[in-house]
Design a protein around this motif. Sequence first.
Motif, PDB file in Angstrom:
ATOM      1  N   PHE A 180       0.991  -1.316  -0.286  1.00 27.19           N
ATOM      2  CA  PHE A 180      -0.220   0.445   0.155  1.00 27.19           C
ATOM      3  C   PHE A 180       0.492   1.503   0.112  1.00 27.19           C
ATOM      4  N   GLY A 181       0.787   2.436  -0.634  1.00 28.87           N
ATOM      5  CA  GLY A 181       1.389   3.117  -0.954  1.00 28.87           C
ATOM      6  C   GLY A 181       0.157   4.349   0.163  1.00 28.87           C
ATOM      7  N   GLY A 182       0.572   5.284   0.226  1.00 25.59           N
ATOM      8  CA  GLY A 182      -0.183   6.663   1.138  1.00 25.59           C
ATOM      9  C   GLY A 182       0.471   8.321   0.821  1.00 25.59           C
ATOM     10  N   TRP A 183      -0.352   9.173   1.483  1.00 22.69           N
ATOM     11  CA  TRP A 183      -0.286   9.989   2.104  1.00 22.69           C
ATOM     12  C   TRP A 183       1.031  10.426   2.420  1.00 22.69           C
ATOM     13  N   THR A 184       2.620  11.299   2.940  1.00 25.59           N
ATOM     14  CA  THR A 184       2.972  11.335   4.029  1.00 25.59           C
ATOM     15  C   THR A 184       3.408  13.084   4.029  1.00 25.59           C
ATOM     16  N   LEU A 185       4.119  13.186   4.788  1.00 26.36           N
ATOM     17  CA  LEU A 185       5.017  14.272   5.121  1.00 26.36           C
ATOM     18  C   LEU A 185       5.703  13.393   6.127  1.00 26.36           C
ATOM     19  N   PRO A 186       6.865  14.960   5.734  1.00 23.22           N
ATOM     20  CA  PRO A 186       8.450  14.055   6.660  1.00 23.22           C
ATOM     21  C   PRO A 186       8.579  14.670   7.984  1.00 23.22           C
ATOM     22  N   PRO A 187       8.667  13.664   8.977  1.00 24.74           N
ATOM     23  CA  PRO A 187       8.686  14.591  11.080  1.00 24.74           C
ATOM     24  C   PRO A 187       9.489  16.102  10.709  1.00 24.74           C
ATOM     25  N   THR A 188       8.839  16.204  11.575  1.00 26.52           N
ATOM     26  CA  THR A 188       9.645  17.469  12.254  1.00 26.52           C
ATOM     27  C   THR A 188      10.028  17.543  13.550  1.00 26.52           C
ATOM     28  N   HIS A 189       9.776  16.747  14.455  1.00 20.26           N
ATOM     29  CA  HIS A 189      10.872  15.792  14.923  1.00 20.26           C
ATOM     30  C   HIS A 189      11.090  15.078  15.894  1.00 20.26           C
ATOM     31  N   ARG A 190      12.530  14.427  15.978  1.00 23.45           N
ATOM     32  CA  ARG A 190      12.558  13.248  16.798  1.00 23.45           C
ATOM     33  C   ARG A 190      12.611  13.014  17.880  1.00 23.45           C
ATOM     34  N   TYR A 191      12.554  11.946  18.513  1.00 29.06           N
ATOM     35  CA  TYR A 191      12.339  11.515  19.977  1.00 29.06           C
ATOM     36  C   TYR A 191      12.498  10.023  20.810  1.00 29.06           C
ATOM     37  N   LEU A 192      13.296  10.110  22.111  1.00 26.57           N
ATOM     38  CA  LEU A 192      13.729   8.892  22.393  1.00 26.57           C
ATOM     39  C   LEU A 192      13.061   9.163  23.279  1.00 26.57           C
ATOM     40  N   ASN A 193      11.061   8.069  23.585  1.00 25.92           N
ATOM     41  CA  ASN A 193      10.576   8.035  24.903  1.00 25.92           C
ATOM     42  C   ASN A 193      11.015   7.068  25.767  1.00 25.92           C
ATOM     43  N   VAL A 194      11.244   7.805  27.315  1.00 21.38           N
ATOM     44  CA  VAL A 194      12.512   7.440  28.302  1.00 21.38           C
ATOM     45  C   VAL A 194      11.022   7.111  29.475  1.00 21.38           C
ATOM     46  N   PHE A 195      10.376   5.870  29.823  1.00 22.13           N
ATOM     47  CA  PHE A 195       9.850   5.656  30.663  1.00 22.13           C
ATOM     48  C   PHE A 195      10.524   5.557  31.374  1.00 22.13           C
ATOM     49  N   VAL A 196      10.279   5.926  33.281  1.00 21.03           N
ATOM     50  CA  VAL A 196      10.888   5.763  33.930  1.00 21.03           C
ATOM     51  C   VAL A 196      10.310   5.867  35.454  1.00 21.03           C
ATOM     52  N   ARG A 197      10.796   5.288  36.418  1.00 18.12           N
ATOM     53  CA  ARG A 197      10.694   5.395  38.299  1.00 18.12           C
ATOM     54  C   ARG A 197      11.000   5.841  38.291  1.00 18.12           C
ATOM     55  N   ALA A 198      11.005   7.076  39.001  1.00 16.77           N
ATOM     56  CA  ALA A 198      11.428   8.252  39.379  1.00 16.77           C
ATOM     57  C   ALA A 198      10.761   9.377  40.785  1.00 16.77           C
ATOM     58  N   ASP A 199      10.645   9.511  42.077  1.00 12.35           N
ATOM     59  CA  ASP A 199       9.925  10.023  42.648  1.00 12.35           C
ATOM     60  C   ASP A 199      10.442  11.741  42.750  1.00 12.35           C
ATOM     61  N   LEU A 200       9.165  12.146  42.429  1.00 10.49           N
ATOM     62  CA  LEU A 200       9.525  13.561  41.988  1.00 10.49           C
ATOM     63  C   LEU A 200       8.174  14.036  42.200  1.00 10.49           C
ATOM     64  N   THR A 201       7.295  13.352  43.352  1.00  8.60           N
ATOM     65  CA  THR A 201       6.545  13.798  44.043  1.00  8.60           C
ATOM     66  C   THR A 201       6.832  15.582  45.217  1.00  8.60           C
ATOM     67  N   SER A 202       7.072  15.597  45.752  1.00  6.15           N
ATOM     68  CA  SER A 202       8.386  16.891  45.655  1.00  6.15           C
ATOM     69  C   SER A 202       8.236  17.969  44.955  1.00  6.15           C
ATOM     70  N   ILE A 203       8.460  17.821  44.078  1.00 12.96           N
ATOM     71  CA  ILE A 203       8.936  18.310  43.067  1.00 12.96           C
ATOM     72  C   ILE A 203       7.803  19.166  42.326  1.00 12.96           C
ATOM     73  N   VAL A 204       6.548  18.433  41.801  1.00 15.27           N
ATOM     74  CA  VAL A 204       5.915  18.893  41.337  1.00 15.27           C
ATOM     75  C   VAL A 204       4.442  18.787  42.297  1.00 15.27           C
ATOM     76  N   GLU A 205       4.240  18.550  43.122  1.00 17.76           N
ATOM     77  CA  GLU A 205       3.215  19.091  44.108  1.00 17.76           C
ATOM     78  C   GLU A 205       2.861  20.627  44.395  1.00 17.76           C
ATOM     79  N   GLY A 206       1.547  20.231  43.875  1.00 12.85           N
ATOM     80  CA  GLY A 206       0.617  21.187  43.771  1.00 12.85           C
ATOM     81  C   GLY A 206       1.069  21.887  42.680  1.00 12.85           C
ATOM     82  N   ARG A 207       1.917  21.350  41.437  1.00 11.04           N
ATOM     83  CA  ARG A 207       1.530  22.020  40.007  1.00 11.04           C
ATOM     84  C   ARG A 207       1.802  20.722  39.108  1.00 11.04           C
TER      85      ARG A 207
END
Length: 487
Positions: A180-207
């Motif tokens: 199958f072909g398709g309608w395409t547009l080139p990427p504007t951004h590239r990302y590395l998605n890193v899923f982590v466990r890090a306790d940021l509770t105090s940093i984001v508390e209330g925000r």
Amino acid sequence: MTRTSVLIVGGGLVGLSAALFLQYHGVDFVLVERRTGASVLPRSRGVHTRTVELYRQIGIEDRVQEAAATALKAGAFGGARHGRNLIEAEGLDLSALHRKGIGGDPSPSTFCFCPQVLLEPVLADLARERGGDLRFGTELTAFAAGPDSVTATIGGEQIEADYLVAADGAGSPVRTELGFGGWTLPPTHRYLNVFVRADLTSIVEGRTFSQCDVANDTVRGIVLAKNNTDEWSFHLEYDDTPPGNPLEQIHAAIGRDDIAVDVLASSTWDTRVHVADEYRRGRVFLAGDAAHQHAPWGGYGANTGIADVHNLAWKLAMVLNGRAAPELLDTYEPERRPRAVLAAQQARLRTDFFARYGIENETNAAEVAEQIDTGAIMTRYNYTDDGYVDVLSGQVGTRLPHGELSSGQSSLDLCGPGFVLLAGPDAPDFGTAVPVHRIGKGTELDGDWAELTGLAADGAVLVRPDQHVAARSDSGLTPANLTTFLP
């Protein structure tokens, strides 16, 4: 050789939803997924209101909302921040976003925050509880589509199916095999998605936030909340190659280097756009990321894919059960492909972080001006003209409006699994070709018929199994020709 009506390739959100929709319509299937379990990356997080309506129709809305209730340990979903890092980031004024009518369409359901890593297991459990044949850790290695069936090799076993639904992701081997072909547009951004466990509770508390855009000398990227306490996704932007030491960039994004960070999973992605030219070839259909991919801004990807298979499932059921001619399946692509193109275009307009939230500045004014609201993209679309309406009032091709009935039901709850007729209190007898529900004063379903449909008391509306209006009495529907509007 195993025999089944539908072979579903792919066990992500779209494939699992396809399985549940087929079960609702009484269609047997085999689902195969090469992964052994659910995605370990949160990926999709927001379940749009229209998607929750689809789950409501098949009786699983409560289970989905229960899973969503476990997601956030602190703070509410929503909000956006921007700054050098999480510590210094300031909140954005989202009033412009709300003026665009986000979540404003009347519905019996509500948007929910339920990351893919939580939602997929719920959908898989439900499909198994309902007797579904789900085969995780099993890969499709070959298939051939003939005029009468599809044959496939699955983990060394031969399967014959009437139809194949490819929900096998952006890299879809099925789509590639078919060329199958398709309608395409080139990427504007590239990302590395890193899923982590890090306790940021105090940093984001209330925000707390949904997304936080960060940029400094070490890192450019976006931080996404999974539970607003100790699970986060860091999307680290890169130019040519992914960062070799993501921990350094993660600490720079946080604003402190003494936070313990445990990397749980990672993958690369980019913002390229691809919408397949064809959604169907013979007995093979594409759905979800196999048919369309684009940036996640707005959360249109998985939600559009789930709507794809909701549209396809009832059509497959009617053809397989002999209630409709095979030509009904020809309507899948022209109804669903324009929706994917629109979603991709609208996601592209939200590439700029501030534009994503409707905040206009000197560099993004054109993009913000072209944005339409989420309801227009996901709920108020019109299958008859590839466009959308400003207000749902029972127009042909649009989703039936939600109306509250004295029974406690929504008008949407009257729809499916087949066609239904909704009639005003003085409507003539439409016979027994489809179930008839009378709405209005003096009927068993007390509700405001005129407000719901804009019709007089003797009017009627024919509704498809997917809750979209097929015909109205003020545009040609009569008791004599009702069956001509059925497949």
